[in-house]
Enzyme design. Structure first.
Site, short mmCIF file in Angstrom:
data_model
loop_
_atom_site.label_atom_id
_atom_site.label_comp_id
_atom_site.label_asym_id
_atom_site.label_seq_id
_atom_site.Cartn_x
_atom_site.Cartn_y
_atom_site.Cartn_z
N GLU A 1 5.32 -12.70 61.98
CA GLU A 1 6.70 -13.12 61.71
C GLU A 1 7.40 -13.79 62.89
O GLU A 1 8.49 -13.37 63.29
CB GLU A 1 7.51 -11.90 61.19
CG GLU A 1 6.85 -11.27 59.96
CD GLU A 1 7.63 -10.11 59.37
OE1 GLU A 1 8.54 -9.59 60.03
OE2 GLU A 1 7.32 -9.72 58.22
N GLU B 1 -0.13 -9.91 52.20
CA GLU B 1 0.74 -8.78 51.83
C GLU B 1 1.31 -8.98 50.43
O GLU B 1 2.49 -8.76 50.18
CB GLU B 1 1.88 -8.63 52.85
CG GLU B 1 1.38 -8.49 54.28
CD GLU B 1 2.47 -8.15 55.29
OE1 GLU B 1 3.60 -7.83 54.89
OE2 GLU B 1 2.17 -8.22 56.50
#
Ligand code: XIL
Length: 625
Positions: A445, A551
């Site tokens: 991220e 994910e």
């Protein structure tokens, strides 16, 4: 009341112990604990010592089948609170400001928000009962509704049927400190037009501790669990006593063959292990007994639904067999310590049947793995690796460098030392698991929504170079592993994806090693930008990089059905299969029971380990040639 001549164990004592442990951990020997943000003599990430090596766990404490479990050695790790407590200074500033939420379409000049009168912060002695009457007002004269955000344990919020409600609470030893208690009032005309008013309640110890009543202990609530007949089941039963003492737990009618032992590290936890041999609902009574007054007890029923083995049979081929025909890996993120959950055996067996790659959902995050300088907790990841090896699963390491789930010693570290901390951490973790992990989320991220680099302790210390440095080091330490940047909200067009592409182009220009991009894909059933997803995959592939769906979960929004959810899964899998560089599809979790978005039932298996339509949809997608 009578019993309190015996001093209860006070939270204050716990704090002192914590402070001294921290001092040892930071290398302080006497005097004051050094402040790590300003004192460069505090050397951070010391190497893990022999004391950090996990030891074998007595099987009475887990239900692992086919691999043996290790546990952290020694005593419980001092827990360092990540959330800063509300300070006395904040308390002295007075009532916190109300937060008013104005939905679209409300004209605040003609309709004013509801408000509370006569509220203030208050100080209370442990053992005293407080009563606060909440009577929200509406400037237009009608009666606003209201609800409390979260009640403290033992607190009640009762209707007086006259437009007011009363909050009653008796804080005890465990509550010493400052609590923020918030009540939200709803505008009578538009219930989305709201005023949330917090008050601060400061609980202090009275001089005379015997004035605090001794209450009966309780048990930490458990979920509802499903198990497969003849699988071992463990219940970790946790006693709670708001007086701060440790209750003893008893099971008056132990199931046949059961063991019942106090946990070796957590004195308030007792572990019940048994193997149900008949199908049906099993109910076990557990009694918590007060350690000060043994006549004070609470009994609670713990229940388990035991299903026949064939209740878990599934039609068609296992996902991993289908996926391997299509040259992709299929996997999931594993709940930390699933072998300590009641349904851990069916969890493990479902995962082992279906998947060939696994990511640790939390156990490799820095706050967990390295919570204090020089102190490491490897057992949970070692166990996941053992489970993966026993079941021929690859391991996807996650994440090495991230802005979240960092230990406080890192977030408060001297900026100039962070590069050293980062590289020491990467080296230790990658070296330990070098033979086990085939894919690493080296950077997690890094992007902000607007396409710039996200602010983080790492960016603050090294600028954008932290990314180059971490990837370069990762390549050296694990030359054969795939090294990735993993990101969310990049499965559609927009500035965030564009920013990521720019980052990748820069890395490639500078010859920084990178093998692929992880697309997280936490989406809702309403997600429909499949063309953009395909285009984004193509842009990554055009840069000679692999694509990993890392994910994936599809949350049910609004009135969406599990059939619509299935369709979304199918499309995402199809898009991966159409793209030759797409190497793996992993869901974020195994079952809705433990999903981090469990409110939205986003996964392929329901809480009873039954395959949902989405499971069949993934099978179908993987089957088409
Ligand atoms: C989540 C876990 O699922 C939760 O259990 C934890 O409390 C917070 O983190 N992006 C990531 C994952 O890269 O590590 C996050 O996992 C979910 C979002």
């Amino acid at each position: 009341m009578h019993l309190n001549s015996i001093h209860p164990r006070l939270p204050l004592v716990g704090l002192l112990v914590l402070a001294s442990q921290l001092m040892v951990a930071c290398g302080g020997s006497s005097g004051e604990t050094p402040d790590p943000t300003t004192d460069p003599s505090v050397v951070g990430s010391e190497a893990p010592s022999a004391d950090d090596q996990p030891i074998t766990e007595d099987p009475a404490f887990n239900n692992a089948v086919g691999f043996s479990v290790v546990r952290e050695p020694g005593a419980r790790l001092a827990v360092v609170e990540v959330d800063p407590e509300i300070s006395d200074a904040t308390f002295e500033l007075g009532l916190p400001e109300a937060v008013i939420t104005v939905p679209e379409g409300v004209d605040t000049t003609t309709n004013q928000a509801p408000f509370f009168e006569d509220l203030q912060n208050l100080t209370v002695e442990a053992g005293e009962i407080i009563e606060i009457v909440y009577r929200p007002q509406d400037p237009e004269g009608e009666l606003p509704g209201m609800f409390p955000e979260k009640l403290p344990q033992g607190g009640t919020f009762d209707d007086n049927f006259d437009g007011s409600k009363t909050f009653r609470w008796q804080p005890l030893q465990m509550d010493v400190g400052i609590l923020k208690f918030t009540v939200t009032a709803l505008d009578p005309e538009n219930s989305l037009y709201r005023t949330s008013q917090p008050i601060l309640i400061k609980t202090v110890l009275p001089e005379d501790l015997s004035s605090i009543p001794n209450v009966a202990p309780t048990l930490d609530t458990l979920l509802t669990y499903t198990a497969r007949v003849n699988d071992p089941v463990v219940f970790e039963l946790k006693g709670i006593d708001l007086n701060g003492t440790v209750p003893t737990l008893e099971v008056p009618n132990l199931p046949a063959g059961a063991t019942f032992n106090q946990h070796p590290r957590f004195e308030e936890v007792f572990v019940l292990k048994f193997t149900p041999t008949t199908v049906g609902e099993t109910v076990i009574d557990v009694l918590a007994r007060d350690s000060v007054d043994s006549s004070l007890t609470t009994t609670e029923a713990v229940s388990l639904s035991v299903l026949a083995a064939d209740a878990f049979d599934r039609d068609g081929s296992a996902l991993k067999a289908l996926a391997s025909n299509r040259n992709v890996q299929i996997g999931f993120a594993a709940l930390q310590s699933f072998y300590h959950q009641p349904d851990g055996a069916i969890y493990a067996s479902t995962a082992a049947q279906e998947y060939d790659i696994v990511t640790p959902e939390n156990s490799m995050k820095m706050d967990y793995l390295n919570p204090e300088p020089g102190r490491y907790q490897f057992a949970a990841t070692d166990n996941l690796v053992a489970f993966a090896n026993a079941n021929a699963m690859a391991v996807h390491g996650h994440p090495l460098v991230w802005y979240r789930q960092l230990p406080t010693w890192i977030t408060s570290s001297v900026v100039a030392e962070r590069e050293t901390h980062m590289s020491e951490y990467i080296e230790r973790v990658m070296t330990r698991y070098a033979d086990d992990v085939s894919v690493w989320d080296v950077i997690n991220e890094p992007m902000a929504d607007d396409g710039s680099l996200r602010d983080s302790v790492w960016l603050e210390a090294m600028g954008s170079e932290y990314i180059d440095k971490a990837l370069t080091q990762a390549r050296t330490l694990a030359p054969a592993a795939a090294i990735l940047i993993n990101e969310f909200d990049i499965g559609f067009a927009g500035p965030k994806f564009d920013g990521l592409v720019e980052l990748v182009d820069g890395l490639q220009e500078r010859d920084v090693p990178l093998d692929g991009i992880g697309f997280q894909m936490h989406v809702f059933t309403s997600f429909n930008q499949f063309d953009e997803l395909e285009a984004n995959f193509a842009q990554i592939a055009a840069r000679d990089l692999d694509i990993y769906i890392t994910e994936l979960d599809v949350s049910l929004d609004g009135s969406a059905t599990i059939v619509e959810q299935a369709a979304a899964y199918q499309q995402v899998v199809n898009i991966c299969l159409e793209q030759v560089r797409c190497k793996a599809i992993q869901t974020w979790g195994l079952t809705d029971q433990y999903s981090f978005r469990s409110n939205f039932d986003p996964l392929l298996f329901d809480r009873a380990y039954q395959a949902k339509p989405a499971y069949g949809a993934v099978q179908d997608a993987l089957s088409v040639n």
